[in-house]
Design an enzyme around this catalytic site. Sequence first.
Site, short mmCIF file in Angstrom:
data_model
loop_
_atom_site.label_atom_id
_atom_site.label_comp_id
_atom_site.label_asym_id
_atom_site.label_seq_id
_atom_site.Cartn_x
_atom_site.Cartn_y
_atom_site.Cartn_z
N ARG A 103 -58.71 -24.02 67.93
CA ARG A 103 -58.32 -23.73 66.54
C ARG A 103 -58.53 -22.24 66.35
O ARG A 103 -59.66 -21.74 66.47
CB ARG A 103 -59.16 -24.54 65.56
CG ARG A 103 -59.01 -24.06 64.13
CD ARG A 103 -59.62 -25.00 63.11
NE ARG A 103 -58.83 -26.21 62.99
CZ ARG A 103 -58.94 -27.07 61.96
NH1 ARG A 103 -59.81 -26.84 61.00
NH2 ARG A 103 -58.19 -28.15 61.90
N GLN A 133 -52.30 -32.78 62.98
CA GLN A 133 -52.33 -33.39 61.65
C GLN A 133 -50.99 -34.05 61.33
O GLN A 133 -50.94 -35.19 60.87
CB GLN A 133 -52.67 -32.34 60.59
CG GLN A 133 -52.66 -32.90 59.18
CD GLN A 133 -53.79 -33.89 58.94
OE1 GLN A 133 -54.95 -33.59 59.21
NE2 GLN A 133 -53.47 -35.07 58.42
N ASP A 225 -51.09 -29.65 50.29
CA ASP A 225 -52.15 -29.02 51.08
C ASP A 225 -52.80 -27.97 50.19
O ASP A 225 -52.27 -27.62 49.11
CB ASP A 225 -51.53 -28.38 52.34
CG ASP A 225 -52.56 -27.77 53.29
OD1 ASP A 225 -53.77 -28.07 53.15
OD2 ASP A 225 -52.15 -26.99 54.17
#
Length: 310
Positions: A103, A133, A225
């Site tokens: 990440r 995701q 989001d």
Amino acid sequence: MKRDFLTLADWSPEELTALLDDAVRLKAELRAGQPHRRLAGKSLGMIFEKASTRTRVSFETGMFQLGGHALHLSGRDMQLGRGETLEDTAHVLSRYLDGILIRTFGHTLLERLAAAATIPVINGLTDTYHPCQVITDLFTLRERFGNLSGMRVAFIGDGNNMAHSWLLGAALFGMDFRLATPPDYRPNPLVVARAQQLAAEHGATLSIGDDPVAAVDGVVAVHTDTWVSMGDEASEVERLAAFQPYRVDAALMAHAADGAVFMHCLPAHRGDEVTAELFDSPQSIVFDQAENRLHVQKAILVRLLGQPQA
Ligand code: CP
Ligand code: NVA
């Protein structure tokens, strides 16, 4: 040759469908208490240069359940943080491990790591994409509503890493996907062009605009989001102002289809991108999404680190 999972477009729709089918089996096996130690003796290194709850815990627990081992490697504590190159890090980790998850910030950092590594590399989120995701979101929708082809879904908010992965995923699965963002927060045109090309190949419809009500019309799911992604903190004040008309609430959901669900990758900010009332209502399937990260990440691990598939 090793495979990576850097963006959803790295894999064909057939491969992604097989991955979703694997995740269905892994979820059922776990629920039935059947051991599935498909990765006994394997190790995954997980480099985090940004915070994480779900990605870290789902991959680490997933490796454990599959009989393998995961190492959490904070970028700050590695020699990477003192100037060792990504390429040297990739060469060294390839001598110890069976796979790497990273990440990080720039997507090119991930691509450099993957190019130098001789073991599979998984994108645990970059500034540009969040494939782990979105493939889970697609699993969650297929589990609830069935076949993804033609399914109408909206994403409301920032044209960010989540929106980009949604554009690719919706294109690959032939969906009817609507994105509504403020004019100054549109998705990257290069990602949109790639998604439109895939949409033409796979019979998807992608519509990109700035009107949330038009986007939500008749959809079975509304996804949002955070308005301030990791790395965007410096522009928080402008963002909070620009995104006010894009809050997802019951009034917006009223334009969706009967039985439509609210989705969020988490972490969420009640009162900003979604009202607390909607987030905590039965329409919200955010914790199903979070749980499914475990099952889908395990399917990715088995495909990449397990024995070659027939
Ligand atoms: N959705 C998601 O990736 O969560 P984390 O940032 O907690 O990993
Ligand atoms: N867009 C968010 C997703 C977090 C899982 C971010 O990049 O911070």
